[in-house]
Design an enzyme around this catalytic site. Sequence first.
Site, PDB file in Angstrom:
ATOM      1  CG  ASN A   1       2.341   8.441  -5.238  1.00 28.91           C
ATOM      2  OD1 ASN A   1       2.035   9.115  -6.223  1.00 28.91           O
ATOM      3  ND2 ASN A   1       1.435   8.052  -4.355  1.00 28.91           N
TER       4      ASN A   1
ATOM      5  CD  GLU B   1      -0.239   3.943  -3.370  1.00 29.48           C
ATOM      6  OE1 GLU B   1      -1.219   3.202  -3.602  1.00 29.48           O
ATOM      7  OE2 GLU B   1      -0.299   4.963  -2.652  1.00 29.48           O
TER       8      GLU B   1
ATOM      9  CB  CYS C   1       7.711   9.069  -1.689  1.00 28.82           C
ATOM     10  SG  CYS C   1       7.090   8.486  -0.117  1.00 28.82           S
TER      11      CYS C   1
ATOM     12  CD  GLU D   1       7.970  13.587  -1.860  1.00 30.80           C
ATOM     13  OE1 GLU D   1       7.617  12.456  -2.276  1.00 30.80           O
ATOM     14  OE2 GLU D   1       7.326  14.208  -1.003  1.00 30.80           O
TER      15      GLU D   1
ATOM     16  CB  CYS E   1       7.498  10.669   4.252  1.00 33.39           C
ATOM     17  SG  CYS E   1       8.718   9.749   3.297  1.00 33.39           S
TER      18      CYS E   1
ATOM     19  CB  CYS F   1      10.991  11.967   0.916  1.00 31.55           C
ATOM     20  SG  CYS F   1      10.218  10.638  -0.035  1.00 31.55           S
TER      21      CYS F   1
HETATM   22  N1  THU Z   1       3.673   9.839  -0.656  1.00 34.29           N
HETATM   23  C1  THU Z   1       4.567  10.463  -1.484  1.00 34.29           C
HETATM   24  O1  THU Z   1       4.742  10.078  -2.638  1.00 34.29           O
HETATM   25  N2  THU Z   1       5.229  11.532  -1.000  1.00 34.29           N
HETATM   26  C2  THU Z   1       5.016  12.100   0.213  1.00 34.29           C
HETATM   27  O2  THU Z   1       5.671  13.075   0.544  1.00 34.29           O
HETATM   28  C3  THU Z   1       4.000  11.547   1.105  1.00 34.29           C
HETATM   29  C4  THU Z   1       3.460  10.226   0.720  1.00 34.29           C
HETATM   30  C5  THU Z   1       2.895   8.715  -1.194  1.00 34.29           C
HETATM   31  C6  THU Z   1       3.205   7.363  -0.633  1.00 34.29           C
HETATM   32  C7  THU Z   1       1.899   6.632  -0.886  1.00 34.29           C
HETATM   33  O3  THU Z   1       1.890   6.140  -2.208  1.00 34.29           O
HETATM   34  C8  THU Z   1       0.846   7.713  -0.771  1.00 34.29           C
HETATM   35  O4  THU Z   1       1.532   8.940  -0.919  1.00 34.29           O
HETATM   36  C9  THU Z   1       0.080   7.700   0.541  1.00 34.29           C
HETATM   37  O5  THU Z   1       0.924   7.733   1.621  1.00 34.29           O
END
Ligand code: THU
Length: 136
Positions: free
Chosen positions: A46, A48, A57, A59, A91, A94
């Site tokens: 991920n 940000e 994310c 994935e 999520c 994804c």
């Molecule tokens: N996140 C992912 O990378 N994948 C997921 O399946 C759930 C959420 C990340 C997004 C954000 O950077 C952090 O997790 C918190 O939500």
Amino acid sequence: MINKEQMDKLFNEASQIAHKAYAPYSNFRVGAALLNEDNSIITGVNVENRSFGLTVCAERNAIFSAVTKGNSRFKAIAICTPDSAEPVGPCGACRQVMGEFMPAEAQVIFGANCSKQVNTTMGELLPFDSLHELRK
Ligand code: THU
């Protein structure tokens, strides 16, 4: 069907790459590892952003990287969330992107570590997917 040894290897790759996540706002690192049809593995984390909505994310980063490298059909994905006590599933956004490239029988494994994982399939995470009717 992917055997246990392959799934463990895939999860291990997700676990290792999770430490490269860029997650200074949530402190919630995620690593994803995709198994290509030729058994090679492509990972993602991920990433940000201070404009929170721009976060992508792990994935989706793994999938976009794989497609860029010429892979567009995956047998499995492992997702590791080392900062959670419980397994955290992908999520909704994804799941939709995964469904574009993964058949219903593709395996999806997610967990915080090797001892607490959920082992499921794409079809269970995104039932009644319309992809196969829409793609001619
Ligand atoms: N996140 C992912 O990378 N994948 C997921 O399946 C759930 C959420 C990340 C997004 C954000 O950077 C952090 O997790 C918190 O939500």
